[in-house]
Write a protein that holds these residues in place. Structure first.
Motif, PDB file in Angstrom:
ATOM      1  N   THR A 142     -11.026 -24.910 -14.657  1.00  0.00           N
ATOM      2  CA  THR A 142     -10.130 -23.973 -13.577  1.00  0.00           C
ATOM      3  C   THR A 142      -8.438 -24.683 -13.956  1.00  0.00           C
ATOM      4  O   THR A 142      -8.068 -23.189 -13.052  1.00  0.00           O
ATOM      5  CB  THR A 142     -10.431 -24.503 -12.083  1.00  0.00           C
ATOM      6  OG1 THR A 142     -10.016 -25.785 -12.099  1.00  0.00           O
ATOM      7  CG2 THR A 142     -11.863 -24.674 -12.091  1.00  0.00           C
ATOM      8  N   GLN A 143      -7.898 -25.704 -14.957  1.00  0.00           N
ATOM      9  CA  GLN A 143      -6.488 -25.724 -14.868  1.00  0.00           C
ATOM     10  C   GLN A 143      -6.273 -24.933 -15.761  1.00  0.00           C
ATOM     11  O   GLN A 143      -5.031 -25.115 -16.262  1.00  0.00           O
ATOM     12  CB  GLN A 143      -6.323 -26.918 -14.660  1.00  0.00           C
ATOM     13  CG  GLN A 143      -6.286 -27.763 -13.301  1.00  0.00           C
ATOM     14  CD  GLN A 143      -5.573 -26.694 -12.592  1.00  0.00           C
ATOM     15  OE1 GLN A 143      -4.685 -26.412 -12.366  1.00  0.00           O
ATOM     16  NE2 GLN A 143      -6.939 -26.348 -11.521  1.00  0.00           N
ATOM     17  N   ALA A 144      -7.226 -24.258 -16.415  1.00  0.00           N
ATOM     18  CA  ALA A 144      -7.076 -23.600 -18.172  1.00  0.00           C
ATOM     19  C   ALA A 144      -5.536 -22.535 -17.994  1.00  0.00           C
ATOM     20  O   ALA A 144      -4.537 -22.359 -19.001  1.00  0.00           O
ATOM     21  CB  ALA A 144      -7.653 -23.225 -18.932  1.00  0.00           C
ATOM     22  N   ASP A 145      -4.939 -21.412 -17.089  1.00  0.00           N
ATOM     23  CA  ASP A 145      -4.685 -20.925 -17.423  1.00  0.00           C
ATOM     24  C   ASP A 145      -3.178 -21.458 -16.638  1.00  0.00           C
ATOM     25  O   ASP A 145      -1.756 -21.223 -17.277  1.00  0.00           O
ATOM     26  CB  ASP A 145      -4.970 -19.659 -16.004  1.00  0.00           C
ATOM     27  CG  ASP A 145      -6.185 -18.541 -16.387  1.00  0.00           C
ATOM     28  OD1 ASP A 145      -5.952 -18.638 -17.917  1.00  0.00           O
ATOM     29  OD2 ASP A 145      -6.513 -17.596 -15.675  1.00  0.00           O
ATOM     30  N   VAL A 146      -2.989 -22.428 -15.823  1.00  0.00           N
ATOM     31  CA  VAL A 146      -1.989 -23.405 -15.966  1.00  0.00           C
ATOM     32  C   VAL A 146      -0.945 -23.266 -17.033  1.00  0.00           C
ATOM     33  O   VAL A 146      -0.323 -23.624 -16.802  1.00  0.00           O
ATOM     34  CB  VAL A 146      -2.221 -23.696 -14.072  1.00  0.00           C
ATOM     35  CG1 VAL A 146      -1.133 -25.107 -13.867  1.00  0.00           C
ATOM     36  CG2 VAL A 146      -2.402 -23.762 -13.311  1.00  0.00           C
ATOM     37  N   ALA A 148      -2.043 -23.374 -20.107  1.00  0.00           N
ATOM     38  CA  ALA A 148      -1.842 -22.256 -20.711  1.00  0.00           C
ATOM     39  C   ALA A 148       0.008 -21.535 -20.620  1.00  0.00           C
ATOM     40  O   ALA A 148       0.612 -21.751 -21.374  1.00  0.00           O
ATOM     41  CB  ALA A 148      -2.280 -21.186 -20.925  1.00  0.00           C
ATOM     42  N   GLY A 149       0.325 -21.659 -19.318  1.00  0.00           N
ATOM     43  CA  GLY A 149       0.765 -21.022 -18.595  1.00  0.00           C
ATOM     44  C   GLY A 149       2.073 -21.872 -18.858  1.00  0.00           C
ATOM     45  O   GLY A 149       3.340 -21.657 -19.947  1.00  0.00           O
ATOM     46  N   THR A 152       2.215 -22.328 -23.072  1.00  0.00           N
ATOM     47  CA  THR A 152       3.639 -20.898 -23.421  1.00  0.00           C
ATOM     48  C   THR A 152       4.801 -21.064 -23.711  1.00  0.00           C
ATOM     49  O   THR A 152       5.768 -20.435 -24.164  1.00  0.00           O
ATOM     50  CB  THR A 152       2.904 -19.906 -23.504  1.00  0.00           C
ATOM     51  OG1 THR A 152       2.945 -19.688 -22.103  1.00  0.00           O
ATOM     52  CG2 THR A 152       1.288 -19.535 -23.459  1.00  0.00           C
ATOM     53  N   SER A 163      -3.563 -29.318 -27.825  1.00  0.00           N
ATOM     54  CA  SER A 163      -4.795 -28.167 -26.621  1.00  0.00           C
ATOM     55  C   SER A 163      -5.399 -27.329 -27.269  1.00  0.00           C
ATOM     56  O   SER A 163      -5.996 -27.081 -27.432  1.00  0.00           O
ATOM     57  CB  SER A 163      -3.670 -27.208 -25.856  1.00  0.00           C
ATOM     58  OG  SER A 163      -3.099 -26.827 -26.380  1.00  0.00           O
TER      59      SER A 163
END
Length: 192
Positions: A142-146, A148-149, A152, A163
């Protein structure tokens, strides 16, 4: 005390006929947890095998009783006979290896604190899973997008590189890695 009284379906004040308060209750609970996992009477050969066995026994106690890591303290140790026996056992493993008592006690405390310090995460993880219904792995998804942000943006290049690898970081791998590094350090100290 109220929670225990509720679970036992007795008045809270009736518990005080058995124990003086929360501190004594925790001491008795901790002693019972250590007593349920007795130290072996027969010692394995060598200080390293003995200390490793002791640390693994302590880890299993914390795995079975996650609350216990919050109760144990290095600076204010519980005077629970079965817990104190662990310290004596570890000191015996180091006796006669050419290090002074001060160093022996610090080595024993460092090992015990590694086990306990890692085990602190067990209760937190169990509570978080209970609260969210998610395992640690599911929560990470559930934290993958956070994550990734964060990665990046370029501020964390080493973490970004990690990662992209399959690394299994969990309390058991942290315990094992730390235990082996600490025992290697003890070996180095004893050799010199």
């Amino acid at each position: 005390m109220r929670r225990i009284a509720t679970e036992l379906d007795v008045p809270t004040m009736s518990l005080y006929r058995q124990v003086r308060g929360k501190e004594q209750l925790l001491l008795l609970m901790a002693d019972a947890a250590f007593a349920a996992h007795r130290l072996p009477r027969t010692l394995p050969v060598g200080w390293r095998a003995q200390l490793e066995l002791l640390c693994r026994l302590q880890w299993s106690i914390y795995r079975r009783h996650p609350w216990l890591a919050q109760v144990i303290s290095v600076t204010r140790p519980l005077m629970a006979p079965h817990a104190v026996a662990h310290t004596e056992w570890a000191l015996r493993a180091l006796a006669g290896h050419g290090v002074d008592q001060h160093t022996q006690l610090h080595l024993v405390a460092a090992l015990a604190n590694h086990v306990r310090g890692t085990a602190v995460n067990l209760q937190q993880g169990a509570e978080a899973e209970q609260d969210t219904g998610l395992t640690d792995d599911e929560w990470m998804v559930t934290q993958a997008d956070v994550l990734a942000g964060l990665l990046t943006a370029g501020e964390f290049p080493h973490l970004a590189r990690l990662s992209r690898s399959e690394i299994d970081l969990n309390v058991d791998s942290l315990f094992e890695f730390g235990l082996q590094r600490l025992l290697a350090g003890v070996a180095d100290l004893l050799e010199h």
